[in-house]
Design an enzyme around this catalytic site. Structure first.
Site, PDB file in Angstrom:
ATOM      1  N   ASP A   7     -10.872   4.639   2.783  1.00 31.58           N
ATOM      2  CA  ASP A   7      -9.565   4.251   2.276  1.00 31.58           C
ATOM      3  C   ASP A   7      -9.300   5.114   1.039  1.00 31.58           C
ATOM      4  OD1 ASP A   7      -7.198   2.610   1.923  1.00 31.58           O
ATOM      5  OD2 ASP A   7      -8.270   1.640   0.284  1.00 31.58           O
ATOM      6  N   ASP A   9      -6.344   4.483  -1.696  1.00 31.01           N
ATOM      7  CA  ASP A   9      -5.852   3.811  -2.896  1.00 31.01           C
ATOM      8  C   ASP A   9      -6.792   2.701  -3.346  1.00 31.01           C
ATOM      9  OD1 ASP A   9      -3.415   5.324  -3.101  1.00 31.01           O
ATOM     10  OD2 ASP A   9      -2.753   4.268  -1.306  1.00 31.01           O
ATOM     11  N   ASP A 180     -11.462  -1.054  -0.511  1.00 32.21           N
ATOM     12  CA  ASP A 180     -11.367  -2.074  -1.567  1.00 32.21           C
ATOM     13  C   ASP A 180     -10.633  -3.312  -1.111  1.00 32.21           C
ATOM     14  OD1 ASP A 180      -8.285  -2.148  -2.969  1.00 32.21           O
ATOM     15  OD2 ASP A 180      -8.731  -0.548  -1.571  1.00 32.21           O
TER      16      ASP A 180
END
Length: 218
Positions: A7, A9, A180
Site C-alpha cells: 500500500d 498512503d 496500514d
C-alpha cells in the site's frame, strides 16, 4: 513468482498523497478553500473509518483534473512531489523495498495513477496498480476507467494485473502485502504474508488476533 505488494498512503508514505494533493491545489489557489477543504477532510475521515463511498470521493477528486490542461497538471505535480511527497517518504521505506529487491514489487493503491505514478517512480517501483482516471487524447475527463483499486477492488485489480501477464494466483510462489488500513483487509487476507504497517486501530486489533506481524516504518 514471489510477489511483494505495498500500500502507499500511510504505509510507504507517512501521510496520504490523495489528501495532500487536494490540499496542495487549495494552497495554490486552484481549488476554493472554503468549498473544498472541509469536504477533503470529511472524505479522509470516512476513509479512515472504513465508511468511504469510493465513487462519491472519486467524483470529488478527479473532476479538478478535467478542468486544467495536462501540461499544467504535470507542472503542479512536479512541485507537489518536491514540496509534499519526497519529505513524506517514511524513514523505513527504502530498507523495506530493498529487502524485496529480488521479488516482483507492486504498489497497490486506491489513489489515482496521475498522483501516484511519479511517486512509484521516485521509489523505484516499476509496477503500479492504482485507480485509473479516464483520459482522452492525453486530457483527463474527470471519470474513472474500470474498477477502482479500493477494498475488494484491490484484489480484483491484482487478479487482472496477473492475468495481463499470463499469470494467476497459482503462479505466485509466495506473497506479502504491507498496509496500514482496515480498508485493505480483503487483500491482506489473500496473501501468504500479511503485514500491518503503522496500522489503524481496527487493523492493529485484527492483526494481533490473527498473529500477523505489526511493524513501523516511521
Amino acid at each position: 513468482m514471489r510477489l511483494a505488494l505495498f500500500d502507499l498512503d500511510n504505509t510507504l508514505l507517512a501521510g496520504d498523497s490523495d489528501f495532500e494533493w487536494a490540499q496542495f491545489l487549495i494552497e495554490q489557489g486552484v481549488l476554493d478553500r472554503e468549498v473544498y477543504e472541509a469536504r477533503n477532510q470529511a472524505f479522509y475521515d470516512q476513509y479512515k473509518a472504513g465508511t468511504l463511498d469510493i465513487h462519491e470521493f472519486l467524483d470529488f477528486q478527479l473532476k479538478p483534473l478535467a478542468r486544467h490542461p495536462r501540461a499544467q497538471l504535470d507542472a503542479w505535480h512536479a512541485e507537489f512531489m518536491a514540496r509534499k511527497i519526497i519529505p513524506m517518504v517514511a524513514p523505513g521505506t527504502p530498507a523495506l523495498l530493498e529487502k524485496h529487491a529480488d521479488d516482483v514489487r507492486v504498489i497497490v493503491t486506491a489513489t489515482n495513477s496521475f498522483v501516484t505514478r511519479p511517486i512509484a517512480d521516485h521509489l523505484g517501483i516499476a509496477h503500479l496498480i492504482a485507480t485509473e482516471p479516464e483520459a482522452i487524447e492525453g486530457e483527463f475527463t474527470g471519470r474513472v476507467v474500470g474498477t477502482p483499486s479500493f477494498r475488494e477492488g484491490k484484489v480484483a485489480r491484482l487478479e487482472e494485473w496477473l492475468a495481463g501477464r499470463g499469470k494467476s494466483w497459482a503462479d505466485v510462489e509466495t506473497s506479502w502485502f504491507y498496509s496500514d488500513s482496515l480498508n485493505d483487509l480483503p487483500l491482506l487476507a489473500r496473501v501468504r504474508h500479511p503485514v500491518a504497517v503503522d496500522p489503524d486501530a481496527t487493523l492493529k486489533a485484527h492483526a494481533e488476533q490473527a498473529g500477523w506481524p505489526v511493524i513501523s516504518l516511521r
